[in-house]
Design a protein around this motif. Sequence first.
Motif, mmCIF file in Angstrom:
data_model
loop_
_atom_site.group_PDB
_atom_site.id
_atom_site.type_symbol
_atom_site.label_atom_id
_atom_site.label_comp_id
_atom_site.label_asym_id
_atom_site.label_seq_id
_atom_site.Cartn_x
_atom_site.Cartn_y
_atom_site.Cartn_z
ATOM 1 N N TYR A 183 0.849 -1.182 0.000
ATOM 2 C CA TYR A 183 0.000 0.000 0.000
ATOM 3 C C TYR A 183 0.883 1.231 0.000
ATOM 4 N N GLU A 184 0.304 2.348 -0.441
ATOM 5 C CA GLU A 184 1.025 3.608 -0.381
ATOM 6 C C GLU A 184 0.869 4.181 1.018
ATOM 7 N N PHE A 185 1.977 4.623 1.578
ATOM 8 C CA PHE A 185 2.006 5.055 2.973
ATOM 9 C C PHE A 185 2.559 6.467 3.029
ATOM 10 N N TYR A 186 1.841 7.363 3.664
ATOM 11 C CA TYR A 186 2.297 8.740 3.775
ATOM 12 C C TYR A 186 2.550 9.057 5.247
ATOM 13 N N GLY A 187 3.762 9.476 5.542
ATOM 14 C CA GLY A 187 4.071 9.816 6.919
ATOM 15 C C GLY A 187 5.259 9.029 7.426
ATOM 16 N N GLN A 188 5.105 8.364 8.563
ATOM 17 C CA GLN A 188 6.194 7.666 9.237
ATOM 18 C C GLN A 188 6.668 6.464 8.426
ATOM 19 N N THR A 189 7.953 6.428 8.117
ATOM 20 C CA THR A 189 8.526 5.311 7.353
ATOM 21 C C THR A 189 9.546 4.544 8.186
ATOM 22 N N ARG A 190 9.490 4.712 9.483
ATOM 23 C CA ARG A 190 10.455 4.080 10.374
ATOM 24 C C ARG A 190 10.422 2.556 10.268
ATOM 25 N N SER A 191 9.265 2.000 9.924
ATOM 26 C CA SER A 191 9.151 0.543 9.833
ATOM 27 C C SER A 191 10.097 -0.029 8.783
ATOM 28 N N VAL A 192 10.348 0.714 7.707
ATOM 29 C CA VAL A 192 11.292 0.254 6.684
ATOM 30 C C VAL A 192 12.701 0.193 7.257
ATOM 31 N N ASP A 193 13.118 1.251 7.944
ATOM 32 C CA ASP A 193 14.468 1.292 8.518
ATOM 33 C C ASP A 193 14.673 0.183 9.548
ATOM 34 N N MET A 194 13.655 -0.071 10.351
ATOM 35 C CA MET A 194 13.762 -1.123 11.364
ATOM 36 C C MET A 194 13.921 -2.491 10.710
ATOM 37 N N MET A 195 13.153 -2.737 9.640
ATOM 38 C CA MET A 195 13.263 -4.007 8.932
ATOM 39 C C MET A 195 14.652 -4.175 8.325
ATOM 40 N N VAL A 196 15.171 -3.105 7.699
ATOM 41 C CA VAL A 196 16.491 -3.170 7.070
ATOM 42 C C VAL A 196 17.570 -3.428 8.113
ATOM 43 N N ASN A 197 17.471 -2.799 9.266
ATOM 44 C CA ASN A 197 18.459 -3.020 10.332
ATOM 45 C C ASN A 197 18.475 -4.478 10.782
ATOM 46 N N ARG A 198 17.291 -5.070 10.933
ATOM 47 C CA ARG A 198 17.219 -6.484 11.334
ATOM 48 C C ARG A 198 17.807 -7.385 10.254
ATOM 49 N N LEU A 199 17.488 -7.078 9.008
ATOM 50 C CA LEU A 199 17.985 -7.887 7.896
ATOM 51 C C LEU A 199 19.502 -7.794 7.781
ATOM 52 N N ARG A 200 20.044 -6.611 7.964
ATOM 53 C CA ARG A 200 21.499 -6.444 7.884
ATOM 54 C C ARG A 200 22.219 -7.253 8.960
ATOM 55 N N GLU A 201 21.636 -7.328 10.134
ATOM 56 C CA GLU A 201 22.236 -8.140 11.196
ATOM 57 C C GLU A 201 22.352 -9.595 10.751
ATOM 58 N N LYS A 202 21.336 -10.076 10.062
ATOM 59 C CA LYS A 202 21.338 -11.463 9.597
ATOM 60 C C LYS A 202 22.332 -11.680 8.454
ATOM 61 N N MET A 203 22.625 -10.616 7.698
ATOM 62 C CA MET A 203 23.470 -10.737 6.509
ATOM 63 C C MET A 203 24.959 -10.552 6.788
ATOM 64 N N LYS A 204 25.331 -10.177 7.994
ATOM 65 C CA LYS A 204 26.744 -9.931 8.298
ATOM 66 C C LYS A 204 27.585 -11.151 7.975
ATOM 67 N N PRO A 205 28.800 -10.978 7.401
ATOM 68 C CA PRO A 205 29.537 -9.721 7.188
ATOM 69 C C PRO A 205 29.274 -9.060 5.833
ATOM 70 N N PHE A 206 28.168 -9.434 5.173
ATOM 71 C CA PHE A 206 27.874 -8.875 3.853
ATOM 72 C C PHE A 206 26.713 -7.878 3.912
ATOM 73 N N ASP A 207 26.498 -7.292 5.088
ATOM 74 C CA ASP A 207 25.385 -6.367 5.268
ATOM 75 C C ASP A 207 25.534 -5.096 4.438
ATOM 76 N N HIS A 208 26.782 -4.808 3.991
ATOM 77 C CA HIS A 208 27.010 -3.605 3.178
ATOM 78 C C HIS A 208 26.343 -3.707 1.809
ATOM 79 N N LEU A 209 25.931 -4.911 1.414
ATOM 80 C CA LEU A 209 25.297 -5.076 0.105
ATOM 81 C C LEU A 209 23.953 -4.346 0.027
ATOM 82 N N VAL A 210 23.304 -4.165 1.167
ATOM 83 C CA VAL A 210 22.099 -3.328 1.217
ATOM 84 C C VAL A 210 22.561 -1.934 1.623
#
Length: 222
Positions: A183-210
Amino acid sequence: MHILIIEDDPSIQMLLKLSLEVEGFQTTLAGTALAGMEQLAAQQMDLILLDLMLPDRSGFELLQTLQQHYKTIPVIVLSAKNEMNDKILGFQLGADDYLTKPFETRELIVRIRAVIRRMTTAAPAPETIQMDKIEIDKRERSLKVGGTLVKTTSKEFDFMWLLCSHPKTVFTREQILDQVWGYEFYGQTRSVDMMVNRLREKMKPFDHLVATVHGTGYKLEV
């Protein structure tokens, strides 16, 4: 998302540039058909905004050339030509949308996002993608990074599939919400950043790819 603006009026150029960049799009300006073709040859574009009344060549002729050489890049025509015959000809020559001047920039933004959604949905994507350290399988919904299986949530997988399907393309947080959350979302987009942070933790040491594109969003760095 990189948009090429082929428009000879400097005031309209700047209006479009500022309006699109506020929405998180990257823009490149071209004042003639020749300059537009040179920009297309020099760098990857995701969408073209095309004025039909250019100083060096008819926009209709340029549409034909774009269909021959850059058919996969969607084109939205922006023109003062508001006769029905002009609109029909524009669509027949390959335009994905046609907006008559003067127009509201808010309407243009909505139309751009609609075209992007259609192109993303219509383009047949492969079932598996392999690049650099990443291997992603849509059928099995599995992600391997550096040869190691990464356990992802549904949204984390959809996010990675979006990035892998469009390498080097910068997606704004709003576009990610639209494509991944559905859906299109207007306003707070913090949920995207939180998801990316969790995903990067799982991808270490290749988290820089995102990679984070500051002030805009994310892209796959391969």
